[in-house]
Enzyme design. Structure first.
Site, PDB file in Angstrom:
ATOM      1  N   ARG A  37     -47.442 -48.000  44.069  1.00 40.81           N
ATOM      2  CA  ARG A  37     -48.216 -49.080  44.671  1.00 40.81           C
ATOM      3  C   ARG A  37     -48.326 -48.941  46.178  1.00 40.81           C
ATOM      4  O   ARG A  37     -49.276 -49.453  46.783  1.00 40.81           O
ATOM      5  CB  ARG A  37     -47.572 -50.428  44.337  1.00 40.81           C
ATOM      6  N   LYS A  90     -31.127 -43.133  38.032  1.00 43.96           N
ATOM      7  CA  LYS A  90     -30.008 -44.022  37.717  1.00 43.96           C
ATOM      8  C   LYS A  90     -30.195 -45.351  38.434  1.00 43.96           C
ATOM      9  O   LYS A  90     -30.783 -45.397  39.522  1.00 43.96           O
ATOM     10  CB  LYS A  90     -28.677 -43.362  38.077  1.00 43.96           C
ATOM     11  N   ASP A 168     -25.063 -49.883  42.992  1.00 45.67           N
ATOM     12  CA  ASP A 168     -26.108 -48.855  42.979  1.00 45.67           C
ATOM     13  C   ASP A 168     -25.554 -47.518  43.475  1.00 45.67           C
ATOM     14  O   ASP A 168     -25.725 -46.495  42.796  1.00 45.67           O
ATOM     15  CB  ASP A 168     -27.310 -49.286  43.820  1.00 45.67           C
TER      16      ASP A 168
END
Length: 309
Positions: A37, A90, A168
């Site tokens: 985008r 991931k 994360d």
């Protein structure tokens, strides 16, 4: 085997810095299209959505999904229903259950699904696994600390449900530990520090134990400033202390450097993906993700000061 025509979906920092160079350096691939985008890439077909790419774009064989985990499952299902092989950055999804859906989709459509863990391809990880296989492990300590403003600039999704916060990067450490230790382990305690204006933790202290009661402790922190990131794993054994430094690119035994190598994690990922496709297999290991899910379920939450970019 023929060159794989590949599309990247989600051309953000990780795709630009890691995925794209690894693809360009591998003769088994040709980057054919990008769906993003907010970015475009010269000399390939560009689309604002995966739907547009699949409907209007050039023929592709596989997609590499580098979008946030919250939207990745729908994209993976769409790609596999169109007969495309899929590699997942991931974590492989936002929940464990949805990954089982993806696994079934891959089998039904006869395509390869690869849940990738790039840190497992760090230079010294396999050497560490082999060294530990013949030794008695007594304790494991993990230090994984970095500055979120440097490594995830402007990525507000990381603080929302499904974004995982400090997990994360922390899941990278867990992906290595689940690879190098000879036995499975489980969580016994988790202390999570969550900013008052966020939904996910900025720091975490975790305790695990394996089937032989070996303690495993992890400290994850997104607030490391002014120094390089700390990505270290220490394993005490009956024959000395093994240390993986720099995310697995340096191996030390009792403080003596035994091995080090270049950062080629994503090169290893793409080589693995191509091999899986050639062999008609999938690789969907969720063990690192399971430990994160357990921490978020079992963890004691402590509110800390708001996070401001």
């Amino acid at each position: 085997m023929d060159t794989l025509r590949l599309a990247i979906v989600g051309y953000g920092k990780i795709a630009r810095d890691q995925h794209h160079p690894a693809i360009d350096d591998n003769a088994r691939y040709r980057l054919t299209a990008v769906s993003s985008r907010n970015a475009s890439v010269a000399d390939v077909a560009n689309f604002e959505s995966l739907e547009a790419l699949l409907e209007q774009g050039p023929e592709i064989d596989a997609v590499s999904l580098c979008t946030p985990a919250g939207v990745r499952t729908a994209q993976a299902r769409l790609a596999m229903a169109s007969g495309k092989h899929v590699m997942l950055e991931k974590p492989p999804g936002a929940t464990l259950a949805e990954i089982e859906t993806l696994r079934e989709d891959a089998e039904r459509h006869g395509v390869t699904l690869f849940a990738s863990w790039h840190s497992r391809h760090a230079h010294c990880v396999d050497s560490a696994r082999q060294w530990l296989a013949t030794r008695q492990i007594r304790r494991v300590d993990i230090e994984w600390k970095e500055d979120v403003r440097v490594w995830h600039p402007g990525q507000a999704w990381i603080w929302q449900p499904g974004g995982m916060g400090v997990f994360d990067p922390g899941i990278n450490a867990l992906s290595i530990v689940t690879e190098i230790l000879p036995r499975p382990f489980h969580l016994t305690d988790a202390q999570l520090q969550v900013p008052g204006n966020c939904q996910t933790p900025i720091a975490a202290s975790l305790d695990f134990v394996d089937g032989e009661n070996v303690p495993i402790h992890a400290e994850f922190d997104f607030r490391q400033q002014g120094t390089p990131p700390i990505w270290n794993i220490h394993v005490e054994t009956d024959e000395g202390r093994l240390t993986l430094e720099a995310g697995g690119s340096r191996l030390l035994i009792d403080g003596e450097l035994r091995e080090e190598g270049p950062d080629a994690e994503y090169a290893g990922l793409y080589e693995r993906f191509a091999t899986l496709i050639a062999e008609g297999r999938s690789d969907v290991d969720v063990s690192p993700f399971r430990h994160v899910a357990d921490a978020l379920m079992l963890g004691h939450r402590h509110t800390v000061e708001d996070f401001v970019e």
